[in-house]
Design an enzyme around this catalytic site. Structure first.
Site, PDB file in Angstrom:
ATOM      1  N   GLU A 144     -34.269  -2.913 -18.106  1.00 56.18           N
ATOM      2  CA  GLU A 144     -34.539  -1.673 -17.358  1.00 56.18           C
ATOM      3  C   GLU A 144     -33.970  -0.436 -18.038  1.00 56.18           C
ATOM      4  O   GLU A 144     -33.036   0.201 -17.522  1.00 56.18           O
ATOM      5  CB  GLU A 144     -33.998  -1.772 -15.935  1.00 56.18           C
ATOM      6  CG  GLU A 144     -34.796  -2.702 -15.055  1.00 56.18           C
ATOM      7  CD  GLU A 144     -34.352  -2.666 -13.599  1.00 56.18           C
ATOM      8  OE1 GLU A 144     -33.233  -2.231 -13.311  1.00 56.18           O
ATOM      9  OE2 GLU A 144     -35.148  -3.090 -12.749  1.00 56.18           O
ATOM     10  N   GLU A 324     -39.398  -8.919 -12.120  1.00 56.16           N
ATOM     11  CA  GLU A 324     -38.487  -9.154 -10.997  1.00 56.16           C
ATOM     12  C   GLU A 324     -39.217  -8.776  -9.715  1.00 56.16           C
ATOM     13  O   GLU A 324     -39.679  -7.646  -9.569  1.00 56.16           O
ATOM     14  CB  GLU A 324     -37.221  -8.291 -11.130  1.00 56.16           C
ATOM     15  CG  GLU A 324     -36.413  -8.603 -12.381  1.00 56.16           C
ATOM     16  CD  GLU A 324     -35.142  -7.753 -12.501  1.00 56.16           C
ATOM     17  OE1 GLU A 324     -34.757  -7.092 -11.517  1.00 56.16           O
ATOM     18  OE2 GLU A 324     -34.553  -7.744 -13.591  1.00 56.16           O
TER      19      GLU A 324
HETATM   20  C1  GAL Z   1     -32.905  -4.674 -11.042  1.00 57.29           C
HETATM   21  C2  GAL Z   1     -32.133  -5.248 -12.220  1.00 57.29           C
HETATM   22  C3  GAL Z   1     -31.524  -6.586 -11.884  1.00 57.29           C
HETATM   23  C4  GAL Z   1     -30.872  -6.538 -10.542  1.00 57.29           C
HETATM   24  C5  GAL Z   1     -31.875  -6.120  -9.509  1.00 57.29           C
HETATM   25  C6  GAL Z   1     -31.335  -6.103  -8.111  1.00 57.29           C
HETATM   26  O1  GAL Z   1     -32.986  -3.294 -11.116  1.00 57.29           O
HETATM   27  O2  GAL Z   1     -32.946  -5.397 -13.340  1.00 57.29           O
HETATM   28  O3  GAL Z   1     -30.594  -6.926 -12.864  1.00 57.29           O
HETATM   29  O4  GAL Z   1     -29.816  -5.633 -10.587  1.00 57.29           O
HETATM   30  O5  GAL Z   1     -32.319  -4.837  -9.812  1.00 57.29           O
HETATM   31  O6  GAL Z   1     -32.316  -5.688  -7.195  1.00 57.29           O
END
Ligand code: GAL
Length: 643
Positions: A144, A324
């Site tokens: 990110e 994610e």
């Molecule tokens: C994303 C990040 C992850 C985790 C997640 C939690 O922004 O890539 O590592 O922190 O959020 O929602």
């Protein structure tokens, strides 16, 4: 193409004895991919130069043995503590000049040459060791970029890098002074070393100076990423991805995307609704446990375009994933409700309907420790199933039995441009003017009309096949896009605030827009506070922004005091203001009539997306809604073959 599911996993968080069972359960759930490694530098290299990769070998082996494919992340988002001792000046510096400390993540400055070499070194080590590993089927660079506001760093490294970058771009300080208009307020320079970063000035720094720093900072992200992709490609043929974020415009994703095989993004619908979208309280309440019905789709369409940046022409050549996917409450938004039952399935299907190859849930098991201990996973901290596990398993089964989702060019295009986002950040002129917000409001109107949309980059050279094109808020037009618009066979709605600046953020003379076939000139721009608006004849209103237009283009919509609101009747038309949601929808509906498209007036929770073969219907509302004589359950998905 086979669409798949995956999950994010942190073997370093769990005893090694647990890995095999975890892997077997992932496989049983129907998952194909497992992403690992992206924060594990302190375990990969506990002391400078002392590598410990045995555990990673075994983790990859265990996951691979279970039949999973591994996405291996480079760990550069979390440089360990010893790294900061080695390079004390690698830490990023905020706009107030304060050093950002160690103790969370993303604390590095993209311009720091020493840290770049460390990033090259660890990427090379991983690529050499795992580049031919049969289980490592994809890579992720860093994690990110831009998260936690980390693209702009006002460090000494950035100042020196910026000066070099300026010297290359402008060649002489005279040229820079002319380009920036530095005669104004005696801001002229005669040596590159005099040029500071544009922070901590008494009143606002010169806009082109700020824009140049935004361009420079974006280029640093591109270079940082390219160092890693170059190393990985020397040793591996597996595709390389990065996981972008939602509503981040701080660097040019199309330029980073040109070095990557797969664009992916991290989709947290409920966190985003709570944290980073401008909506009314009623709307927030209505979609509290579902997320904004248009936000995921917008980013899916955007990152499909970013994926295409490397893989050749056409909006569908690119590969993209959701790296994610929110499974339950997150920890980081101001408030963190749980999703409605059904949403973990709906979100995944919506991504597939927009062309995602893979949807990967974050994370496998909720961690009982550290910053994200309140963030749900597919499993609870005690390894019992969390609610999303069954939904993921259901999607996996459905993927086996449902027909494939085929891609097709959409009838509508929306142009998205990161440089314009920077331009209006540094020169909003009205406090709430924001490129993302403007583009997203155009997108919402299109979605309400039930239209499927391709988002296209600002250097798009052909708009062939598009019946309707929207180009709001583009600071300037690239030569390619200008000519594509001039040759557009569909209907293109340009503006507001499009092609009214030069590349250096000055006002062009003759005044813009300067597009052949569109006889319109913007002579004056007004911004409006939230309490004011410009009423339109026959109903509707402009909010935030209104431009005064001159020209021969026939006026097709007017304000109540008879000023032009839309000019042009042919393929090219100019929109003089920022319509509120209902007005934008009415405008889209009228354009659809001229463009030969059917505009549906969908209720706010119901959204559709057409693939090559199917129409998908998503009900973001909590109650059932009618579609085509059928009742779609709340938080439900329906698909039917296209006639
Ligand atoms: C994303 C990040 C992850 C985790 C997640 C939690 O922004 O890539 O590592 O922190 O959020 O929602």
């Amino acid at each position: 193409m086979k669409r798949t599911l995956g999950v994010c996993y942190y073997p370093e968080h769990w005893p090694e004895t647990q890995w095999a069972e975890d892997a077997a359960r992932m496989k049983d759930t129907g998952l194909t991919w497992v992403r690992i490694g992206e924060f594990a530098w302190s375990r990969m290299e506990p002391k400078p130069g002392r590598l410990d990769l045995g555990w990673l070998d075994r983790a990859i082996e265990t996951l691979g043995y279970a039949g999973l494919k591994v996405v291996l992340g480079t760990p550069t988002a979390t440089p360990p503590r010893w790294m900061v001792d080695r390079h004390p000046d690698m830490l990023a510096v905020d706009e107030q000049g304060r050093v950002r400390k160690f103790g969370s993540r993303r604390h590095y400055c993209f311009s720091h040459k020493g840290y770049r070499e460390e990033s090259r070194r660890i990427s090379r080590i991983l690529a050499e060791r795992y580049g031919r590993n049969p289980h490592v089927a994809a890579w992720q660079t860093d994690n990110e970029y831009a998260c936690h506001d980390t693209v702009l760093s006002y460090s000494t490294a950035a100042r020196h890098g910026f000066q070099d970058w300026l010297a290359q771009r402008y060649q002489s300080t005279d040229a820079l002074n002319r380009a920036w208009g530095n005669v104004f307020w005696s801001m002229e320079y005669d040596d590159w070393s005099q040029i500071d970063l544009p922070n901590l000035t008494v009143t606002e720094p010169n806009h082109p100076h700020q824009l140049a720093f935004r361009r420079y900072s974006s280029d640093m992200v591109v270079e940082f990423n390219r160092i890693q992709t170059d190393e990985i490609r020397k040793h591996s043929d597996a595709p390389i991805a990065h996981n972008y974020m939602g509503r981040v415009t701080d660097f040019d994703h199309f330029k980073v995307g040109a070095d990557l095989d797969i664009a992916s993004w991290d989709s947290y619908p409920i966190g985003f609704l709570s944290d980073r979208l401008e909506v009314t309280n009623d709307f927030k309440l209505r979609f509290l446990k579902q997320g904004h019905p248009d936000n995921q789709a917008f980013h899916h369409d955007l990152y499909r375009a970013v994926g295409a940046a490397r893989n050749g022409p056409g909006p569908h050549a690119g590969r993209w994933w959701v790296m994610e996917q929110q499974p339950g409450p997150v920890n980081w938004a101001p408030w963190n409700p749980a999703p409605l039952p059904g949403m973990a399935r709906l979100w995944a299907w919506e991504a597939f309907a927009h062309g995602a190859e893979c949807v990967s849930y974050f994370r496998w098991r909720q961690a009982p420790f550290a910053q994200e201990q309140m963030h749900a996973g597919l499993l609870r901290p005690d390894s019992q199933p969390a609610p999303a596990l069954a939904e993921a398993a259901q999607v996996a089964r459905e993927l086996q039995s449902q027909p494939d989702v085929s891609d097709v060019q959409s009838p509508v295009a929306l142009i998205f441009d990161y440089e314009s986002a920077w331009a209006w950040d540094v020169q909003p002129q009205g406090r709430d003017f924001d490129f993302f917000r403007l583009a997203f409001s155009a997108y919402r109107a299109l979605r309400r009309a039930g239209l499927s949309v391709d988002i296209l980059p600002p250097d798009t050279a052909s708009l062939a096949g598009y019946k309707l094109v929207m180009a709001p808020g583009l600071m300037t037009l690239s030569p390619a896009l200008r000519s594509a618009l001039e040759n557009c066979k569909g209907v293109a709605l340009i503006g507001p605030r499009t092609d009214t600046k030069t590349q250096e953020l000055s006002i062009p003379v003759p005044l813009g827009p300067n597009i052949a076939g569109l006889d319109v000139t913007v002579t004056l721009a007004e911004s409006l506070p939230p309490i004011a608006y410009v009423p339109l004849e026959a109903g509707g209103r402009f909010v935030s922004w209104f431009e005064h237009l001159e020209g021969e283009g026939p006026v097709t919509k007017r304000t109540t005091d008879r000023k032009p609101a839309i000019m042009g009747t042919g393929p090219l038309r100019y929109l003089a203001g920022w319509p509120d949601d209902d007005t934008y929808y009415q405008i889209v509906r009228d354009l659809c009539r001229d463009a030969g498209l059917t505009a549906l007036d969908l209720p706010d929770g119901l959204r559709i997306r057409d693939t090559g073969t199917h129409r998908f219907v998503f009900n973001y509302a909590s109650e059932p809604q009618q579609w085509n004589g059928k009742s779609i359950p709340g938080a439900g998905v329906h698909w039917e073959p296209l006639p």
